[in-house]
Every structure is written in C-alpha cells, then in structure tokens.
Enzyme design. Structure first.
Site, short mmCIF file in Angstrom:
data_model
loop_
_atom_site.label_atom_id
_atom_site.label_comp_id
_atom_site.label_asym_id
_atom_site.label_seq_id
_atom_site.Cartn_x
_atom_site.Cartn_y
_atom_site.Cartn_z
N GLY A 7 -1.01 8.78 1.69
CA GLY A 7 -1.32 7.49 2.31
C GLY A 7 -1.73 7.75 3.75
O GLY A 7 -1.02 7.38 4.67
N GLY A 9 -3.59 6.64 6.08
CA GLY A 9 -4.29 5.55 6.75
C GLY A 9 -3.90 5.54 8.22
O GLY A 9 -3.62 6.60 8.80
N ALA A 10 -3.85 4.35 8.80
CA ALA A 10 -3.58 4.25 10.24
C ALA A 10 -2.21 4.82 10.58
O ALA A 10 -2.03 5.42 11.64
CB ALA A 10 -3.66 2.78 10.66
N GLY A 12 -0.24 7.08 8.43
CA GLY A 12 -0.11 8.46 7.99
C GLY A 12 -0.91 9.42 8.86
O GLY A 12 -0.44 10.52 9.19
N LYS A 184 13.84 -5.87 10.35
CA LYS A 184 12.40 -5.93 10.62
C LYS A 184 11.77 -7.12 9.92
O LYS A 184 10.86 -7.77 10.45
CB LYS A 184 11.71 -4.62 10.21
CG LYS A 184 10.25 -4.57 10.66
CD LYS A 184 9.56 -3.25 10.37
CE LYS A 184 8.08 -3.31 10.80
NZ LYS A 184 7.33 -2.14 10.34
N SER A 256 -0.09 -7.38 11.88
CA SER A 256 -0.94 -6.54 11.03
C SER A 256 -1.48 -7.30 9.82
O SER A 256 -2.60 -7.06 9.37
CB SER A 256 -0.15 -5.31 10.57
OG SER A 256 0.99 -5.70 9.85
N GLU A 268 0.17 -7.22 1.82
CA GLU A 268 1.35 -6.59 1.20
C GLU A 268 2.40 -7.67 0.87
O GLU A 268 3.50 -7.68 1.41
CB GLU A 268 1.92 -5.53 2.13
CG GLU A 268 0.96 -4.37 2.37
CD GLU A 268 1.62 -3.22 3.09
OE1 GLU A 268 2.02 -2.24 2.42
OE2 GLU A 268 1.76 -3.30 4.32
#
Lengths: 301, 301
Positions: A7, A9-10, A12, A184, A256, A268
């Site tokens: 993964g 992406g931004a 990883g 979170k 995000s 998500e």
C-alpha cells in the site's frame, strides 16, 4: 531490518522513504509508481525538508520480495480483500505485520489470515498526498501511536519504536491500541464524515451552533460505543470538547475524506463508520447519528 | 366570494386561477408577475387541460385590495414575517384566512396576529411550478385537505369545500387539521429533506437497503412526535410502510425541496423541520435523525 511496504500510497511512500533513509532495507510493492521509482528513485517534498532517494527497491509482485521481517500495511481499507494475495508471500515464521490503516477491523482481518500474535497496529496522524509518480508530499504531522494487537511483547514494541524514532518519526507506545483507535475515531467520524458529505472544510462546520452541536453529539455517540468495548481506561466525556477546542485552531482544514471526495476517490466508509457501528451494536450501543452519516456517505459514493 | 391571493406563486396562482374560472371574485397580490398578468392575463398549463384568463385583477399592495371575505395564503413560509404587512389590510370583521402553506406553525402565527377564530388550514397535495411571468404549470395532483384551526364551524368548512369543489379541486374535510399536517410531514420530512440534501430523486434513496431503513427510521420519529401532540386518533406505525409503498410507484420523482435547491431557492427548513422539532421537544420527544437532517440542510442553505 527487511521491511516490505504494502500500500505504497501517500502514507506508505512517506514512512517507507524515512525508514530507508535511516538505513533500513525497504522493499516497496508498487503499481502506479513502479516505472518512475525504479528508474529515478523517490522524492519526498516535506515540511521538514525535501529529500530524494536515488535508489529504491520497487517490485510489481509480492513473491518477488519474498519473506521479510516487517510488513508495513498502508493500503486503503476498501482493498483489504487483497490482504492474502499481497501479504501472504511476505510472511515467514518471524514476520511482524504492522497496519497503519484507518479505522477499525484491520488488525482483526490480518489476524484471521496470519495469526494474531504477529499483528501490530499504529494510529498514524499524518497529512500527506501523492504527487506525480515517484513523488510524495508531506504536508504536516506524522506521529504514530503504536501497540500490540494481542497482549504483550514490550520488547517488540520497543524495537519498532526505536526504528521509527531513528527514522525521524515521533512514535509513541500505547498499551491499549483499541483505545487509541477509538480516540482517533472521535475526531475522524464527525469531521471526515460531515466535511466529505457537505463538501465543506471544518471551519464552516464550526461556524453554526446547530452544526457544532451535531459534531458534539456524534462525538458522544462514538465515546459511548468506545467505552463499551472493554477499554482499560474509559474515554472521558470531556474529550469531545477538548477535541473541538483543538479543531478550532485548524482553520479551513480539509480532512482526508473530503479530499478523497474532491478528487473522486472511493471513501473508507467501512473501516471508519461501519466497523465502529458493528462493534457498538455487538455491545448493544446504538449510534443513530453515526449510522445516518454512514448511510448518507454511501448514498453519495 | 371576494378572495385575495397572498403569495401568488406556483400554488397561489394555480388555485386562484381555478377559483376565478369558476366565478369567484379573485384579487391577486403580485410582484414579479404584475405587469404580465395585468396586461395579458394568466395562463394555466395543466395536465387537466390548459386555459387562459384574459382579465385578471392584479394589485401591487394589499390596501389597494381592501377587505375581503377570504384570504388564501400561499406564501413560502420563510416570508411569514410579512403576514402583518401583507394580510392586515385585507382583514375585516368577517374575513376568513386559509393558509395552504407547508409544514407547521403557520396557523399559529396567523392566529396570533388576527385571532384564531378566523383561521383555517389546508394541506395541499399539488405539483406545480411557476413558468414565465403570467404563466403557471400544473404538473399533477391538486387535492386539498381542509379544516378549522380552532374548533368548530362545520358550515364554514362546508362552504369552502363547495367553493373548491365547484372550481374543480378535489377538496376533503378533516376534523383534525393538526393530524393531517403531521401526516403530510411523515412523507415530507424524509423525502424532501434527504433528496434536497443529496440532490437525488426518490428512487435513488429507495435503491439501497440502508437508506430505505433511514427513511423509515425518520418516518417513525415523526409519527412518534405526532402522536404526542394530542391527536384525536394516533397515526399508526404501519403508516410509514404504507407511505413507502406509495412512494415506490413515483419513480424518479423530484420533491419540491429538491427542485428548490436545484433552482437556487431558499428552503423551507423552519416550517418543515424546526417547527416539528420544537413541537416534539415540547412533549419531550427527541428526533435525532430529523434534527440532524435539519442541521445538514441549514449547513448547505
């Protein structure tokens, strides 16, 4: 340490680059960025200073990487059905798997496939975006709260803590990973959800009394569900007001999920909404506002 | 009967035209359509057949009309603060005031200004749009359920019933106006609210299980609040499923509030959401989903 990034992406790409820079042996599983990164390396544009890694080990398939000491999972959670295919070939007898993904249910899904004893989780507070292929933009923060999925191996936590700290990441241990994930969510559920639904930054949500009240009501639902999960220490009701106070200082911040919606990406919803709802319901805690928000987001997805 | 139409939009122009055509003496209070209507008359394009009234009495100010037998109120509810100014000059000793507006609180506001004994209410099921100045489009339905705000003058109800029936309107009496208004809200709150919020027609809302469940949950909140208002006969829980069944047959229907949003007009959030919430709260009935929907709509207003 031999580390595979699944993964990339931004999230990883950013943590992987920091780990490689600090001397770890990092292998990136790549799709979109494969050509750019294997040819020209990886550039991080960061609020802490830009840097380039001219030589980066990129792979197209996990069996080209083979078994590793640590798998760092940064996949978007709607791709969790790829866990077996992407992570399976990387796992040997002593392999640890650390998921830095959003929301709930990721450790559980990994544990079911690979055994709970090797699973660790990190709650990442990171603002980063992918750029052109071979580039990643670090916009702010980067802190990780790290813990075991199953009790208890303090040495192992210390080891990863040291690794991230050497790489320049503010990394803190938690003895209650579940609590950290729910904490979170107290912020993520209302602000990611409402901002994405309404296409508004957080300061517009906080500008009207009724909407501020709605944010607090949603936070209280999440806190109530969290405290029914058998946490070592409950989350205080006042945590909602504390979070709100911090949020005021963030101005016209775009969470995000709002950015995902603006850029036409999948949201998500399962990990951030449906899994918490499911865990709440298992303890007979209903969350009508969170449920409504999830339903509305699915409707615009 | 000398009738003044206050709020001569899609609803006021349509019913006013039918009443004039059937022989009543109708006076229209006009703004946008004044020039077109006083010069060229009023044309109704209707699913029941088009017709034109070449001579229509249009006025710019209520004191030019003077006192009348009946004031028919079709104002958008966010203009209710104009009641005194627009209706005051029309009211003599025996003047009746009939509001055909949406939602709750309209009869109460009129009663406070002009006395409850002269107030009547009608729940209108009408699909109509304004067209060019001097035109109105009747797209379907038109039925009115009519009743007294205060008990009880059956002759007066009969009189208005006869008037509307002669004009070609399917008009039915109700002995419980409050119940009729809440019944309409059982449909209006979820479908107007969710369709306007999501910019989706009703068939998209009904296409997914979770959203259909949300519609039913919202309907149940409204039914519970309604039944706490001292209705002569409670609204059955099964009414929600019945309404849903009818709605399936409406295809990709766009509720009026969705059209209002699409055309950039102000939404009637107070009358359709905030007033019912207030009346609910007075009876200690909380409606978390309706409250959330109202808050989200205010946020995009």
């Amino acid at each position: 340490m031999k580390i595979a990034i699944v993964g990339a992406g931004a999230l990883g790409l950013y943590y992987g680059a920091l780990l490689q820079r600090s001397g770890e042996d990092v292998r990136f599983l790549l799709r979109r960025d494969y050509d750019a990164i294997t040819r020209n390396g990886l550039t991080v544009f960061s609020v802490n200073g830009d840097f380039t890694l001219p030589q980066v080990r990129g792979y197209r398939a996990p069996d080209e990487i083979g078994t590793v000491d640590l798998v760092l999972v940064g996949l978007k959670t709607f791709s969790n059905q790829l866990f077996a295919e992407l992570i399976g070939p990387l796992v040997g007898g002593n392999t640890l798997i650390l998921t830095l993904q959003n929301g709930l249910g990721n450790e559980e899904a990994l544990a079911e496939l690979f055994g709970g004893e090797r699973i660790m989780g990190g709650v990442a507070f990171l603002r980063s975006n992918r750029g052109q292929p071979g580039e990643v933009h670090h916009l702010g923060e980067g802190r990780i709260t790290l813990g075991e999925y199953q009790c208890c191996n303090p040495e192992r936590v210390e080891h990863l803590l040291g690794m991230f700290t050497r790489a320049g990441v503010d990394c803190r241990p938690t003895e209650d990973l579940k609590r950290s994930r729910w904490e979170k969510l107290v912020w993520n559920i209302p602000f990611n959800g409402l901002c994405a639904l309404l296409r508004q930054p957080i300061n517009l949500l906080l500008a009207k009394d009724a909407c501020r009240r709605l944010v607090l009501d949603i936070m209280q639902e999440v806190i109530t569900a969290a405290n029914a999960q058998g946490l070592a220490r409950p989350i205080a009701e006042a945590y909602a007001e504390t979070m709100l106070g911090i949020t005021y200082k963030m101005g016209d911040y775009h969470p995000s999920m709002l950015i995902d919606r603006e850029e036409g990406r999948q949201l998500e919803i399962t990990a951030i909404f449906r899994k918490p709802l499911e865990y709440g319901r298992q303890q007979e805690i209903m969350m009508p506002r969170v449920e409504m928000l999830a339903t509305l987001l699915e409707q615009i997805q």
